[in-house]
Design a protein around this motif. Structure first.
Motif, PDB file in Angstrom:
ATOM      1  N   GLY A  83      -6.632  -1.117  -5.697  1.00 19.61           N
ATOM      2  CA  GLY A  83      -5.365  -1.759  -5.123  1.00 19.61           C
ATOM      3  C   GLY A  83      -4.197  -0.919  -5.902  1.00 19.61           C
ATOM      4  O   GLY A  83      -4.356  -0.163  -7.046  1.00 19.61           O
ATOM      5  N   ASP A  84      -3.198  -0.972  -5.398  1.00 20.26           N
ATOM      6  CA  ASP A  84      -2.163  -0.304  -5.862  1.00 20.26           C
ATOM      7  C   ASP A  84      -1.462  -0.691  -7.087  1.00 20.26           C
ATOM      8  O   ASP A  84      -1.212  -2.066  -7.392  1.00 20.26           O
ATOM      9  N   LYS A  85      -1.168   0.206  -8.290  1.00 21.03           N
ATOM     10  CA  LYS A  85      -0.706  -0.287  -9.688  1.00 21.03           C
ATOM     11  C   LYS A  85       0.499  -0.682  -9.530  1.00 21.03           C
ATOM     12  O   LYS A  85       0.858  -1.817 -10.284  1.00 21.03           O
ATOM     13  N   SER A  86       1.624  -0.236  -8.988  1.00 25.63           N
ATOM     14  CA  SER A  86       2.943  -0.756  -8.799  1.00 25.63           C
ATOM     15  C   SER A  86       3.013  -2.146  -8.339  1.00 25.63           C
ATOM     16  O   SER A  86       3.798  -3.021  -8.657  1.00 25.63           O
ATOM     17  N   ILE A  87       2.120  -2.188  -7.280  1.00 23.46           N
ATOM     18  CA  ILE A  87       2.347  -3.560  -6.478  1.00 23.46           C
ATOM     19  C   ILE A  87       1.652  -4.606  -7.337  1.00 23.46           C
ATOM     20  O   ILE A  87       2.076  -5.794  -7.250  1.00 23.46           O
ATOM     21  N   SER A  88       0.409  -4.168  -7.998  1.00 27.55           N
ATOM     22  CA  SER A  88      -0.112  -5.507  -8.734  1.00 27.55           C
ATOM     23  C   SER A  88       0.554  -5.897  -9.907  1.00 27.55           C
ATOM     24  O   SER A  88       0.577  -7.028 -10.006  1.00 27.55           O
ATOM     25  N   HIS A  89       1.385  -4.968 -10.561  1.00 29.89           N
ATOM     26  CA  HIS A  89       2.285  -5.425 -11.557  1.00 29.89           C
ATOM     27  C   HIS A  89       3.363  -6.437 -11.191  1.00 29.89           C
ATOM     28  O   HIS A  89       3.504  -7.475 -11.753  1.00 29.89           O
ATOM     29  N   ARG A  90       3.834  -5.871  -9.787  1.00 31.11           N
ATOM     30  CA  ARG A  90       4.970  -6.815  -9.252  1.00 31.11           C
ATOM     31  C   ARG A  90       4.394  -7.993  -8.882  1.00 31.11           C
ATOM     32  O   ARG A  90       5.133  -9.094  -8.909  1.00 31.11           O
ATOM     33  N   GLY A  91       3.280  -8.046  -8.498  1.00 30.63           N
ATOM     34  CA  GLY A  91       2.480  -9.244  -7.831  1.00 30.63           C
ATOM     35  C   GLY A  91       2.490 -10.385  -8.746  1.00 30.63           C
ATOM     36  O   GLY A  91       2.734 -11.576  -8.606  1.00 30.63           O
ATOM     37  N   ILE A  92       1.925 -10.044 -10.230  1.00 29.19           N
ATOM     38  CA  ILE A  92       1.892 -11.043 -11.109  1.00 29.19           C
ATOM     39  C   ILE A  92       3.260 -11.391 -11.603  1.00 29.19           C
ATOM     40  O   ILE A  92       3.508 -12.686 -11.792  1.00 29.19           O
ATOM     41  N   GLY A 139       5.858 -18.657  -3.837  1.00 24.07           N
ATOM     42  CA  GLY A 139       4.691 -18.019  -4.115  1.00 24.07           C
ATOM     43  C   GLY A 139       4.147 -17.582  -2.679  1.00 24.07           C
ATOM     44  O   GLY A 139       4.368 -18.112  -1.660  1.00 24.07           O
ATOM     45  N   GLN A 140       3.418 -16.445  -2.618  1.00 18.84           N
ATOM     46  CA  GLN A 140       2.960 -15.872  -1.433  1.00 18.84           C
ATOM     47  C   GLN A 140       1.752 -15.213  -1.575  1.00 18.84           C
ATOM     48  O   GLN A 140       0.973 -15.204  -2.733  1.00 18.84           O
ATOM     49  N   ALA A 141       0.772 -15.324  -0.508  1.00 16.70           N
ATOM     50  CA  ALA A 141      -0.479 -14.866  -0.405  1.00 16.70           C
ATOM     51  C   ALA A 141      -0.552 -13.221  -0.205  1.00 16.70           C
ATOM     52  O   ALA A 141       0.323 -12.889   0.853  1.00 16.70           O
ATOM     53  N   MET A 142      -0.685 -12.343  -0.943  1.00 12.97           N
ATOM     54  CA  MET A 142      -0.651 -10.979  -0.301  1.00 12.97           C
ATOM     55  C   MET A 142      -2.072 -10.342  -0.635  1.00 12.97           C
ATOM     56  O   MET A 142      -2.607 -10.328  -1.730  1.00 12.97           O
ATOM     57  N   THR A 143      -2.216  -9.186   0.145  1.00 14.12           N
ATOM     58  CA  THR A 143      -3.320  -8.183  -0.031  1.00 14.12           C
ATOM     59  C   THR A 143      -2.645  -6.930  -0.397  1.00 14.12           C
ATOM     60  O   THR A 143      -1.955  -6.475   0.184  1.00 14.12           O
ATOM     61  N   ILE A 144      -3.121  -6.509  -1.477  1.00 11.50           N
ATOM     62  CA  ILE A 144      -2.488  -5.321  -2.082  1.00 11.50           C
ATOM     63  C   ILE A 144      -3.312  -3.983  -1.652  1.00 11.50           C
ATOM     64  O   ILE A 144      -4.272  -3.944  -1.508  1.00 11.50           O
ATOM     65  N   PRO A 145      -2.415  -3.087  -0.864  1.00  8.84           N
ATOM     66  CA  PRO A 145      -3.011  -2.052  -0.406  1.00  8.84           C
ATOM     67  C   PRO A 145      -3.558  -1.008  -1.158  1.00  8.84           C
ATOM     68  O   PRO A 145      -3.244  -1.105  -2.608  1.00  8.84           O
ATOM     69  N   GLY A 146      -4.640  -0.054  -0.910  1.00 10.39           N
ATOM     70  CA  GLY A 146      -5.159   0.995  -1.774  1.00 10.39           C
ATOM     71  C   GLY A 146      -4.012   1.708  -2.220  1.00 10.39           C
ATOM     72  O   GLY A 146      -2.886   2.045  -1.867  1.00 10.39           O
ATOM     73  N   ASP A 147      -4.085   2.254  -3.643  1.00  5.75           N
ATOM     74  CA  ASP A 147      -3.042   2.891  -4.358  1.00  5.75           C
ATOM     75  C   ASP A 147      -3.018   4.440  -3.833  1.00  5.75           C
ATOM     76  O   ASP A 147      -4.172   5.366  -4.074  1.00  5.75           O
ATOM     77  N   MET A 148      -1.967   4.792  -3.425  1.00  7.42           N
ATOM     78  CA  MET A 148      -1.780   6.170  -2.845  1.00  7.42           C
ATOM     79  C   MET A 148      -1.894   7.218  -4.084  1.00  7.42           C
ATOM     80  O   MET A 148      -2.706   8.353  -3.880  1.00  7.42           O
ATOM     81  N   SER A 149      -1.585   6.869  -5.167  1.00  2.74           N
ATOM     82  CA  SER A 149      -1.612   7.480  -6.395  1.00  2.74           C
ATOM     83  C   SER A 149      -3.171   7.641  -6.714  1.00  2.74           C
ATOM     84  O   SER A 149      -3.347   8.950  -7.478  1.00  2.74           O
ATOM     85  N   SER A 150      -4.041   6.954  -6.336  1.00  2.00           N
ATOM     86  CA  SER A 150      -5.367   7.039  -6.738  1.00  2.00           C
ATOM     87  C   SER A 150      -6.072   7.715  -5.692  1.00  2.00           C
ATOM     88  O   SER A 150      -7.045   8.861  -5.878  1.00  2.00           O
ATOM     89  N   ALA A 151      -5.645   7.522  -4.391  1.00  2.00           N
ATOM     90  CA  ALA A 151      -6.377   8.101  -3.252  1.00  2.00           C
ATOM     91  C   ALA A 151      -6.208   9.740  -3.225  1.00  2.00           C
ATOM     92  O   ALA A 151      -6.813  10.484  -3.014  1.00  2.00           O
ATOM     93  N   GLU A 186      11.921  -4.280  -4.219  1.00  2.00           N
ATOM     94  CA  GLU A 186      12.805  -4.855  -3.180  1.00  2.00           C
ATOM     95  C   GLU A 186      12.149  -5.607  -2.084  1.00  2.00           C
ATOM     96  O   GLU A 186      12.405  -6.545  -1.533  1.00  2.00           O
ATOM     97  N   ARG A 187      11.092  -4.887  -1.452  1.00  2.00           N
ATOM     98  CA  ARG A 187      10.179  -5.337  -0.506  1.00  2.00           C
ATOM     99  C   ARG A 187       9.703  -6.635  -0.899  1.00  2.00           C
ATOM    100  O   ARG A 187       9.638  -7.741   0.000  1.00  2.00           O
ATOM    101  N   MET A 188       9.107  -6.666  -2.046  1.00  2.00           N
ATOM    102  CA  MET A 188       8.166  -7.925  -2.366  1.00  2.00           C
ATOM    103  C   MET A 188       9.280  -8.769  -2.711  1.00  2.00           C
ATOM    104  O   MET A 188       8.892 -10.214  -2.319  1.00  2.00           O
ATOM    105  N   LEU A 189      10.436  -8.839  -3.519  1.00  2.00           N
ATOM    106  CA  LEU A 189      11.272  -9.653  -3.690  1.00  2.00           C
ATOM    107  C   LEU A 189      11.626 -10.346  -2.409  1.00  2.00           C
ATOM    108  O   LEU A 189      11.743 -11.770  -2.227  1.00  2.00           O
ATOM    109  N   ARG A 190      12.058  -9.725  -1.459  1.00  2.00           N
ATOM    110  CA  ARG A 190      12.401 -10.242   0.027  1.00  2.00           C
ATOM    111  C   ARG A 190      11.455 -11.090   0.537  1.00  2.00           C
ATOM    112  O   ARG A 190      11.563 -12.221   0.975  1.00  2.00           O
ATOM    113  N   ALA A 191      10.020 -10.766   0.340  1.00  2.00           N
ATOM    114  CA  ALA A 191       9.035 -11.468   0.865  1.00  2.00           C
ATOM    115  C   ALA A 191       8.749 -12.780   0.243  1.00  2.00           C
ATOM    116  O   ALA A 191       8.440 -13.828   0.826  1.00  2.00           O
TER     117      ALA A 191
END
Ligand code: S3P
Length: 429
Positions: A20-29, A225-237, A196-201
């Motif tokens: 999963g994406d590192k930036s999105i995982s941090h922000r999810g928590i 609170g939301q349920a979300m699936t974190i995309p694969g990390d482009m920086s790892s791909a 920005e995107r996540m905060l709106r969600a």
């Protein structure tokens, strides 16, 4: 010291789901913690950096459970965090540190942040100074960690960012949520917009103007609170995109990779260089995702300047590697931010690439690389410089070298991609 795999006989093959994406995982928590109700994160990145964020929020009184890559955050609301009796350990994570500074600046308690040797050298005034303009009381150690934040009521701000940094922007957004009036932030250039995107969600109210750089944040939202699936990390791909582009005979498919356009700089650069990539996008309601199939190609040199840097900032070591095999001279400039990452990535890349006989010239803000010069190993012992992305790019470079190479500090991959060597082995079978 790790022995690196050398030139594979038949290339890299197969399909891979990158973590999963590192930036999105941090922000999810973080957003889950300050929301009301439960947030469920699926395909969470269980790397050392994201676990630093998870542990810090547990210390701030947020109940969080993790089973494998599924995380459940029991949100406490914007004003429900509790003081930690001990210092919060940020480990190696710049994202945890800078974003949490914005959040803790407006709380009604004090916090101390500490980190490892690398993080303790990274600049924190870029966050503490604008936060001070909002009324925050933050003491740094000569601009670095340890940092003490005495939470204070915050005022709205109208702030023009001085660096193109999503971490600084996100810290200020998290602070602006706690102010009494709306704040406006103006970026130098657009940077990753996950906050920005996540905060709106999550129910936050913020707008990005048509110029793409002016963000207005409405304060005191009741986030849900939301349920979300974190995309694969482009920086790892990106490591396998590069490997499959360079190693003859390869064909690799990377599944469900995040394709947010503030992160796809490498994809665009690789295409401009003549790379063979096909993209199958998938319909989503949140962050865009898709499957990428990559094959080797003859690569042309490239010139990259400031305007292209933010969308490829973490992948620039890989751009340097692609350039080192391209048919001509490439110029990468406007990338001085690389000097304040986990290590000075300009200096680390130049030092390590020279050990492979690559024709690379250091510039204050980037590199000049002649891909036409054949490589010749001058020193077989490479060094990750305690930096996960340097360790991984050198492991990909080793696939282009016949003679055996070793890597010092290979363990650094745990920061963003603990399964990196296992996943690489899968593609090499
Ligand atoms: C990140 C932003 C970038 C990037 C880092 C993650 C984020 O840092 O290099 O790996 O999650 O916001 P800067 O904001 O310092 O450019």
């Amino acid at each position: 010291m790790r022995a690196l795999k050398g030139k594979p006989a038949g290339g890299l093959h197969g399909e891979l789901v990158v973590p999963g994406d590192k930036s999105i995982s941090h922000r999810g928590i973080m957003l889950g913690a300050i929301s009301e109700g439960i947030t469920t994160l699926t395909h969470f990145l269980t790397s050392a950096d994201c676990l630093s964020t998870l542990a810090a929020f547990q210390q701030l009184g947020v109940p969080i459970e993790r089973t494998g890559t599924t995380v459940t955050v029991h949100g406490v609301g914007l004003h429900g965090l509790k003081a930690s009796s001990k210092a919060l350990d940020m480990g190696n994570s710049g994202t945890t540190t800078r974003l949490i500074m914005g959040l803790l600046a407006g709380q009604n308690f004090s916090s101390t942040l500490i980190g490892d040797a690398s993080l303790s050298k990274r600049p924190m005034r870029r966050v503490s100074e604008p936060l001070a303009q909002m009324g925050a009381e933050i003491t740094t150690t000569d601009g670095h960690l340890p940092v003490t934040i005495s939470g204070k009521p915050l005022q709205a701000v109208n702030y023009h960012l001085k660096v193109a940094s999503a971490q600084v922007k996100s810290a200020l957004i998290l602070a602006a949520l706690q102010a009494r009036h709306p704040s406006t932030l103006v970026e130098i250039q657009p940077t990753r917009d996950h906050t920005e995107r996540m905060l709106r969600a999550f129910g936050g109210e913020l707008t990005t103007a048509a110029d793409g750089v002016t963000i207005t944040v409405q304060p005191q939202p009741h986030l849900k609170g939301q349920a979300m699936t974190i995309p694969g990390d482009m920086s790892s791909a990106a490591f396998f995109m590069t490997a499959a582009s360079l190693v003859p005979g390869s064909q690799v498919t990377l599944k469900d990779v995040g394709l947010n356009e503030t992160r796809t700089g490498l994809l665009n650069i690789l295409r401009e260089m003549g790379g063979a990539i096909s993209i199958q996008t998938e319909p989503t309601t949140g962050e865009p995702i898709g499957d990428l199939t990559i094959q080797p190609a003859r690569l042309k040199p490239i010139d990259i300047g400031k305007a292209q840097i933010p969308a490829v900032i973490d992948e620039l070591p890989l751009v340097a590697l692609l350039a080192a095999k391209a048919d001509g001279v490439s110029h990468i400039s406007g990338a001085e931010e690389l000097r304040v990452k986990e290590t000075d990535r300009i200096s680390a890349i130049v030092t390590e690439f020279k050990k492979l006989g690559i024709a690379i010239e250091e510039q204050p803000d980037g590199f000049i690389i002649d891909g036409r010069q054949p490589w010749h190993v001058e020193d077989p012992v490479l060094d990750a410089h305690d930096d996960h992305r340097i360790g991984m790019v050198l492991s990909i470079a080793a696939l282009l070298v016949q003679s055996p190479l070793k890597l010092k500090g290979a363990d650094s991959v745990r920061i963003s991609y603990p399964e990196f060597f296992d996943d690489l082995d899968k593609l090499l079978q």
